[in-house]
Scaffold this motif. Structure first.
Motif, short mmCIF file in Angstrom:
data_model
loop_
_atom_site.label_atom_id
_atom_site.label_comp_id
_atom_site.label_asym_id
_atom_site.label_seq_id
_atom_site.Cartn_x
_atom_site.Cartn_y
_atom_site.Cartn_z
N HIS A 31 32.41 120.16 57.86
CA HIS A 31 32.20 118.74 58.17
C HIS A 31 32.50 118.50 59.41
O HIS A 31 33.05 119.37 60.47
N PRO A 36 35.71 109.84 55.72
CA PRO A 36 34.62 108.98 55.79
C PRO A 36 35.26 107.13 56.12
O PRO A 36 36.46 107.07 55.76
N SER A 59 28.97 107.15 53.42
CA SER A 59 28.32 108.43 54.15
C SER A 59 29.61 109.51 54.19
O SER A 59 30.55 109.40 54.61
N GLY A 60 29.15 110.77 53.76
CA GLY A 60 30.03 111.67 53.83
C GLY A 60 31.18 111.70 52.70
O GLY A 60 31.82 112.83 52.71
N ASN A 114 36.79 113.03 51.78
CA ASN A 114 36.00 114.09 51.69
C ASN A 114 37.30 115.33 52.18
O ASN A 114 38.17 115.13 52.11
#
Length: 606
Positions: A31, A36, A59-60, A114
């Motif tokens: 990552h 995020p 996103s992510g 994340n």
């Protein structure tokens, strides 16, 4: 190039290399190193005792957390200090947050997570749960009498009162009844309602509405009745002696002087009926009570019925009633020697037999029971839990582990003082022993103490990402402690011997001697779900709480409407219950020392 120039060049090259390192790290697909962004498009839609929260994917993001409170300004950092503040981890859109108080404004934010951590909060949204308008009354009927008509209907969930609109012309509504001949409003009535002082030979038209705290429903279907002097005023009474395959239909009527009246019951599995009982003929004058016994009915099925009468003046029908037969049970296993602690997964039901020294399983839809694990057990108590791979069980002093498919039995704990309950969560196994709640890390075998106390002799444990929760039957409390440590926080006090404990979607549910209560795990005020009962075991799905009552029957309460239904009756010693998407399972007690041996039973839960 002189020394100074070379030194400057080397330094600049080194700095350039440092600047390039972050861009080169994680070349294997890692990552970017940042959490995020906050979710967008967050919306909250109110329902009855619940709010549905939706958002657009960030996103992510690999998961999301929801934070809410009954006070605005909710954040990840302050939610626990706000009224009714709660965090719900691992949510997905749409998320239904239940067990909320109607009329209270709730404020919500969503965060995305994340591998790098948790992002900032979304824009705060709010919603106020509220009861919707009631549905119109169903199965409305009008039965004519002598200068009167009896109006009946099925009760509406949540309704506080009913109104009848009447006219002598069809097409009655609550907005036009005053413009119709004979238009009348009869407010604040209940079913059955006797509408008297009517004209024989005149047809009267009726609709019924239900009212709750929010307002008045739409009109029911229209029904009509024409009073006549020969009317019998039939009344359909509630069914009695309802079992899995039989029931008694009850009714009454008034036979007018000079008439011979034939009566029967219409019944069937739809409101159109379709079957009738044998007829009976009466010439006696005055009130008469009648009944008919039905046999060969299907278990777990709703049956509709009404009393019908006929004489020379016409046919007169009582109002419609219905009843639901108890579910037909299936015996999944017999010969169980002191079986306790049911567990259910997608394919099997599991249990432990104290005197049988064994953990067994049987397919959900029936088949031969098989042994999961066997080991010499001691004492008169056992507990069982499972995860996706293994079974864990205890006797009074030891805990073992074995694969669900069967295999070697491995000891996890030995020589403990009076183990009462075990609970599997993450990589840990929690257990309740005499005067303490403990846990063991299943990967390192390291044990640690959660809490100790002089009243901690009997109770249940539940765990989530925030902490450990337990009931204390002798202390009369429900308490919690964060995983990070800190003090014990007592969530509820003055309880009547709280024992069984469930934790679902951030809400705690527990049984007491004569009641079942709930409250948010993040603090709050207990909510009484049902009282006047004797709960001896507890289970839950997304809409209902189930309990074994006095060890002889299984009931359920709807968490939205508070309606109570009976599922199983006539048992002798229900030891434990569990539910899945379609069925309720229960163990019937029995052992070598207290014959007969026990059984495992199953029935539809709806």
């Amino acid at each position: 190039m002189d020394r100074l120039t070379r030194t400057i060049a080397i330094a600049m090259s080194y700095l350039l290399l440092i600047a390039m390192v972050p861009a080169c790290q994680g070349g294997g697909g890692g990552h970017s190193g940042s959490s995020p962004a906050a979710p967008t498009g967050v919306a909250a839609s109110p329902g009855d005792g619940e709010v549905t929260v939706t958002w657009s994917a960030a996103s992510g993001a690999t998961s999301y957390n929801l934070y809410f409170s009954s006070s605005p300004g909710v954040t990840e950092a302050n939610y626990s200090s706000l009224p009714e503040g709660m965090r719900v981890v691992g949510v997905t859109s749409p998320h239904i947050q239940s067990a909320l108080t109607n009329g209270t404004i709730y404020y919500f934010v969503v965060t995305a997570l994340n591998g790098s951590g948790e992002g900032s909060e979304s824009t705060e949204v709010q919603a106020t749960p509220a009861v919707g308008l009631p549905t119109p009354p169903a199965v409305v009927a009008a039965s004519p009498g002598d200068s009167e008509a009896t109006i009946t209907w099925n009760l509406v969930v949540g309704a506080t009162s009913y109104s009848i609109y009447r006219a002598t012309a069809p097409g009655v509504t609550k907005s036009n009844y005053t413009s119709l001949p004979g238009g009348t409003l009869i407010a604040g009535v209940g079913s059955p309602h006797l509408d008297s002082l009517l004209l024989n030979g005149t047809t009267y038209y009726y609709v019924v509405t239900a009212t709750n705290v929010t307002g008045e429903s739409a009109e029911s279907m229209e029904v009509s009745a024409t009073p006549v002097s020969a009317a019998t005023n039939p009344v359909t009474e509630d069914a009695t002696a309802v079992m899995a395959d039989s029931a008694r239909l009850n009714g009454s009527f008034t036979n007018p002087s000079g008439f011979t009246t034939t009566i029967w019951f219409e019944f069937g599995t739809t409101p159109s009926y379709g079957s009738t009982t044998p007829t009976e003929v009466f010439a006696a004058v005055g009130p008469i009570t009648v009944f008919a016994d039905l046999t060969g009915l299907g278990g777990g099925t709703t049956h509709y019925f009404r009393l019908a009468t006929q004489n020379s003046g016409g046919t007169f029908n009582g109002g419609a009633k219905n009843f639901t037969t108890f579910a037909s049970r299936v015996t999944l296993a017999t010969g169980l020697d002191a079986a306790v602690e049911l567990q259910v997964d997608a394919t099997h039901v599991y249990w432990v037999e104290i005197y049988g020294d064994v953990v067994k399983k049987v397919p959900l839809n029936g088949g031969l029971p098989t042994v999961v694990g066997t080991v010499a057990m001691g004492g008169n108590n056992a507990s069982l839990d499972i995860d996706s791979m293994d079974a864990y069980w205890s006797d009074y002093a030891n805990v073992w582990q074995t694969p669900l498919s069967g295999g070697p039995v491995q000891p996890i704990l030995t020589g403990r003082p009076n183990i009462f309950h075990i609970y599997r969560y993450g990589t840990d196994l929690y257990w309740w022993e005499e005067w303490a709640i403990m846990k063991v890390d299943l990967t390192s075998s390291a044990t640690s103490t959660i809490v100790t106390g002089p009243s901690l002799f009997q109770g249940r444990v539940a765990v989530d990402t925030a902490g450990v929760y337990w009931t204390d039957i002798f202390g009369g409390t429900v308490s919690t402690k964060d995983h990070s440590g800190g003090p014990v926080v007592t969530l509820a006090v003055g309880l009547d011997r709280p024992l069984h404990l469930l934790l679902d979607s951030g809400v705690l549910y527990w049984s007491e001697d004569t009641k079942i209560q709930s409250m948010p795990a993040s603090r709050g005020v207990p909510t009484l779900l049902v009282s006047g009962i004797d709960p001896t075991s507890l289970a839950k799905d997304s809409t209902h709480i189930y309990w074994a009552n006095s060890r002889t029957e299984i009931r359920k309460v709807d968490l939205s409407s508070s309606l109570i239904d009976m599922i199983v009756v006539g048992e002798t010693d229900i030891v434990d219950i569990e539910v899945d998407a379609t069925s309720v399972y229960w163990l019937v007690g029995g052992s070598t020392f207290f014959p007969p041996l026990g059984t495992l039973e199953k029935a539809p839960k709806n």
